[in-house]
Design an enzyme around this catalytic site. Structure first.
Site, PDB file in Angstrom:
ATOM      1  CG  HIS A 207      -2.208  -0.714   1.040  1.00 47.71           C
ATOM      2  ND1 HIS A 207      -2.285  -2.089   1.024  1.00 47.71           N
ATOM      3  CD2 HIS A 207      -3.484  -0.266   0.860  1.00 47.71           C
ATOM      4  CE1 HIS A 207      -3.541  -2.455   0.855  1.00 47.71           C
ATOM      5  NE2 HIS A 207      -4.289  -1.371   0.745  1.00 47.71           N
ATOM      6  CG  HIS A 254       1.853  -2.571   6.642  1.00 48.01           C
ATOM      7  ND1 HIS A 254       2.683  -3.581   6.199  1.00 48.01           N
ATOM      8  CD2 HIS A 254       0.847  -2.486   5.733  1.00 48.01           C
ATOM      9  CE1 HIS A 254       2.199  -4.083   5.072  1.00 48.01           C
ATOM     10  NE2 HIS A 254       1.084  -3.445   4.777  1.00 48.01           N
TER      11      HIS A 254
END
Length: 440
Positions: A207, A254
């Site tokens: 991402h 993350h």
């Protein structure tokens, strides 16, 4: 001296990878878990079962996901009772304190295990919706919608090059994940606001990579070609990137290190590939052997990526991205020889953005709506034809489509053929039909 620098670097990496930083950022943004800490102290098993919800990781964890999901079901009665609410149904946070915010669950199930995730408390709804939007700006579905809209309504030249950047960034990012094989941030302490990608690997954040490469490439490709203020374009690119990167920490997907690595890795890929964009685009459009090389290259890349690890949704995403990129590259070759969607002459630069009128907005929306209908129909037809045919060719039972697609022999050609056709139609068939009916 060198040993001290190395030790300091390792400590810095460990510090940036610490899931406690993710948890603190989530609390700062108003996200709290509903699971009391004393359940773990009293020996009551958590619904956040081990490796799947804690980040997944290696092939062994993926193979045991099915068995662990059975244990999750047996513990749901506990999770829906003592863990998240009192006898009156009032949600409580992880410390057992009555929650004042809204209790919600992740929007989508885990793509591999089907796990719905653990309920959590949202104290700041604005940030919740903002970061949900941010994380969607980095998903494949957004790009599959964004690129066709840009092709049909703004600039096909820029779109072709953006797709090349997207394919290489996402492909290299997914392959790097499967080589490094770092798990997602552990939960607890992290709250899993998102579950869909939780069984995939974490390092680097794709991402962060796509949200760095696409807006920055969009800015570099359009500034000077289109007339708009430099500060406006740069601000939009930075805002896009920052929003998506922060959203991945907010979602619990993350660590800070994953985000930084994804950002820097994306910049490195851009440095290598940006000077070659003109060469690649010209080759795709004009070289007589371009169709053969495009198909062979993308299939070869897909086969290589499928050898890196056991089946997961990232394998399918990689094949989907490669198929889309191959289809669009083939379409650019066809368009060049048919004279469809020609690039404007250099004398017209910089291009002037049109005035935003109701008729222009209506025309853009009409193109997008009709184009999406054509692409959805293409996908449905190709999916209905491809999966049974491939299963028949390889002798794989097709009663359970989800299970059948866990075979590389099914998943790779299915995704490649279906989305290759979708990519081809997005840049060739849809503009061709628009030109026939006077919508271009």
């Amino acid at each position: 001296m060198a040993g001290g620098l190395k030790a300091g670097f390792v400590r810095l990496m460990q510090y940036l990878q610490d899931p406690q930083h993710v948890a603190r950022f989530q609390r700062l943004c108003g996200v709290r878990g509903t699971e009391p800490r004393d359940r773990l102290l009293n020996g009551v098993p958590s619904t956040r079962h081990g490796d799947v919800q804690n980040g997944g990781g290696d092939a062994t964890r993926r193979r045991t996901a099915g068995a662990e999901s059975d244990r999750e079901k047996r513990n749901n009665c506990v999770a829906n009772g003592a863990a998240g609410e009192n006898v009156n149904g009032q949600a409580r946070d992880k410390d057992g304190v009555e929650a004042q915010g809204s209790a919600v669950k992740p929007l989508r199930r885990n793509s591999l295990t089907g796990d719905v995730g653990q309920e959590f408390i949202i104290d700041n709804k604005f940030l919740y919706y903002l970061f949900t939007l941010g994380t969607e700006l980095g998903n494949e579905l957004f790009y599959i919608s964004f690129f066709p809209f840009f092709m049909w309504n703004v600039d096909a030249y820029v779109s072709r090059r953006l797709v090349v950047v997207w394919v290489w960034v996402m492909y290299l990012g997914q392959c790097t994940k499967d080589v490094i094989r770092w798990p997602r941030p552990a939960s607890p302490p992290v709250v899993k606001v998102e579950m869909f990608y939780n069984s995939e690997y974490s390092m680097p954040s794709t991402h962060a990579m796509s949200s760095t490469a696409i807006p920055l490439s969009l800015f570099l490709l359009t500034y000077g070609r289109w007339e708009y203020p430099l500060l406006l374009g740069l601000s939009l690119a930075i805002s896009w990137c920052v929003l998506v990167c922060l959203s991945r920490i907010y979602m619990g997907m993350h660590s800070i290190l994953d985000i930084i690595a994804g950002f820097l890795y994306s910049l490195l890929i851009m440095v290598v590939f940006s000077p070659a964009l003109d060469i690649i685009d010209t080759f795709n459009r004009t070289h007589p052997y371009a169709p053969l090389i495009i198909i062979s290259l993308h299939v070869g890349l897909g086969l290589f990526s499928f050898t890196l690890d056991t089946w997961s949704t990232s394998r399918g995403d990689t094949a989907q991205i490669l198929g889309s990129g191959a289809g669009i590259a083939l379409a650019s070759h066809i368009n060049y020889h048919l004279g469809l969607l020609p690039d404007p002459p250099a004398s017209m630069f910089p291009l002037q953005p049109p005035s935003f009128t109701l008729s222009l907005i209506g025309l853009c929306l009409l193109r997008f709506l009709l184009g999406v209908i054509i692409l959805l129909a293409t996908r449905a037809v190709m999916k209905a034809l491809t999966i049974p045919l491939i299963c028949w060719l390889f002798g794989i039972p097709r009663g359970d489509v989800r299970k059948a697609r866990q075979h590389m022999e099914v998943e790779l050609p299915y995704r490649y053929i279906v989305y290759g056709t979708v990519g081809l139609n997005s840049l060739f068939l849809v503009p061709f039909l628009f030109a026939r009916v006077g919508l271009l």
